[in-house]
Scaffold this active site. Sequence first.
Site: not given
Ligand code: IPE
Ligand code: IPE
Ligand code: MG
Length: 247
Positions: A35, A129, A18
Amino acid sequence: MENISRNNIPRHLAIIMDGNGRWAERRGLSRNEGHRAGMKKVEEILEACIDLGVKVLTLYAFSSQNWKRPRREVNFLIKEFERYIDEEMDKLNKKSVQFRVIGRIRVLSPKLQEKIAKAMKRTKNNQKLVLNLAINYGGQEEIVDTAKELIRKVKDKVFSLGDIDINLFRKYLYTKGLPYPDLLIRTGGEYRISNFLLWQIAYTEFWFTPTFWPDFNKDEIIKAIDSYKRRERRFGGLKSRIKGLED
Ligand code: IPE
Ligand code: IPE
Ligand code: MG
């Protein structure tokens, strides 16, 4: 930092990757650039895990709930997964990494489904792995899918209702055949699970870090593993009496 003992390394490490969006925003970049940086990170972290002796690495890449995001972002992410498979599969195979995807794959485009199936087939005998990529994954969705599958089996008289227990249930999860995660890391500063591996984390150890995923690195994994090593896992039992209850 590199001086970590090889004893008691988590066999299965799961990571909620995240913080890509916030990492990018802080740099005046678009979320999609975050991303892109996040996907680039995967190779380095995978290398670190191989080097440390982790046997299964599960990465949360796209949740069932991430479809709520703007179309542009969703499309970009899906394209990134395709690109990852196209560009990385030779390298993964050379490293003897077994590639798997967990999640509701059947709603993805036929082209992506085909790429996933091909990559899984090609790497299925690799032993170094297991890389488990969670795409369109939700823990609640997985439990529902598993329950439906079990109901079908009961209807088809493969087994009876009375046969269903935790061990049988486990065999029909997306993660069938894999040990449960020993350690779960969440980057990006949030203290929540966001629908990841709900069944499998019953006795998993957690590590939360504020570091955004694109800044995450091997030193941080070592820190998390060091903490993991100092913990006593009791699985509901008493001190060090219990052996092998984890799986
Ligand atoms: C969790 O992150 C999903 C992934 C890292 C793929 P999100 O950014 O979607 O989660 P929330 O919305 O903060 O709970
Ligand atoms: C995690 O990063 C990747 C996905 C959930 C696809 P985020 O896109 O949730 O990044 P933040 O949490 O908004 O910074
Ligand atoms: Mg996120």
